[in-house]
Design an enzyme around this catalytic site. Structure first.
Site, short mmCIF file in Angstrom:
data_model
loop_
_atom_site.label_atom_id
_atom_site.label_comp_id
_atom_site.label_asym_id
_atom_site.label_seq_id
_atom_site.Cartn_x
_atom_site.Cartn_y
_atom_site.Cartn_z
CE1 TYR A 90 -3.86 -2.31 0.29
CE2 TYR A 90 -2.49 -3.42 2.01
CZ TYR A 90 -3.46 -3.53 1.23
OH TYR A 90 -4.52 -4.29 1.14
CG ASN A 112 -11.30 -2.58 -7.53
OD1 ASN A 112 -12.49 -2.13 -8.47
ND2 ASN A 112 -10.46 -3.47 -7.71
CB CYS A 120 -7.81 -4.33 -5.56
SG CYS A 120 -9.04 -5.41 -5.31
#
Length: 161
Positions: A90, A112, A120
């Site tokens: 991240y 998402n 993702c």
């Protein structure tokens, strides 16, 4: 509720379409009843997702609904730049896209609506797998993330030197 629900190696995948675009992909438990695609777009999405389970390197060609905030779309564009079989933390993704907070990137990942198409699952924590689809505890969603990462990694060729 769904325009199609198809089998997946880890359970089922729900597909929602509307207004000529894909609106959502949802990971569902195996006990969820299947739903035959009810439109040409739902059929196309179902076929491409099923194909991904056999050949993840081929990618997707689906019209996506214009969803998300400008920040979320920036994160999702950054996710799409992660190569097949690759991962970023991240924090690394936050630096790449000029975001202030890895936590905000994580929130955008969880929001998402198009997992698989916007992969993702390729974004992980600095000290491990991280969360997935706003779920951080062990169970179904993290098992899906593990499966997707392993599936993509296993499709990558390697050379012995």
């Amino acid at each position: 509720m769904y325009n199609a629900v198809i089998d997946a190696p880890f359970g089922k995948v729900g597909i929602r379409t509307g207004e000529g675009a894909l609106r959502e992909i949802v990971y569902l438990p195996a006990a969820t009843p299947g739903v035959a695609p009810d439109s040409e777009l739902a059929e196309r999405a179902a076929a491409q997702i099923a194909h991904y389970f056999a050949h993840p390197e081929d990618g997707f060609d689906l019209p996506l609904a214009a969803l998300g905030t400008p920040f979320q779309r920036r994160v999702w564009d950054g996710i799409c730049a992660i190569s097949l079989g690759g991962v970023l933390t991240y924090g690394e993704l936050a630096k790449r896209i000029g975001a202030v907070s890895p936590r905000a990137v994580g929130q955008a990942c969880g929001d998402n609506p198009f997992p698989l198409v916007i992969p993702c699952h390729r974004v992980v924590g600095a000290n491990g797998l991280g969360g997935f689809a706003h779920h951080g505890e062990a169970g179904f969603f993290l098992d899906v993330k593990r499966w997707l990462l392993a599936h993509e990694a296993s499709s990558q060729p390697f050379e012995l030197q």
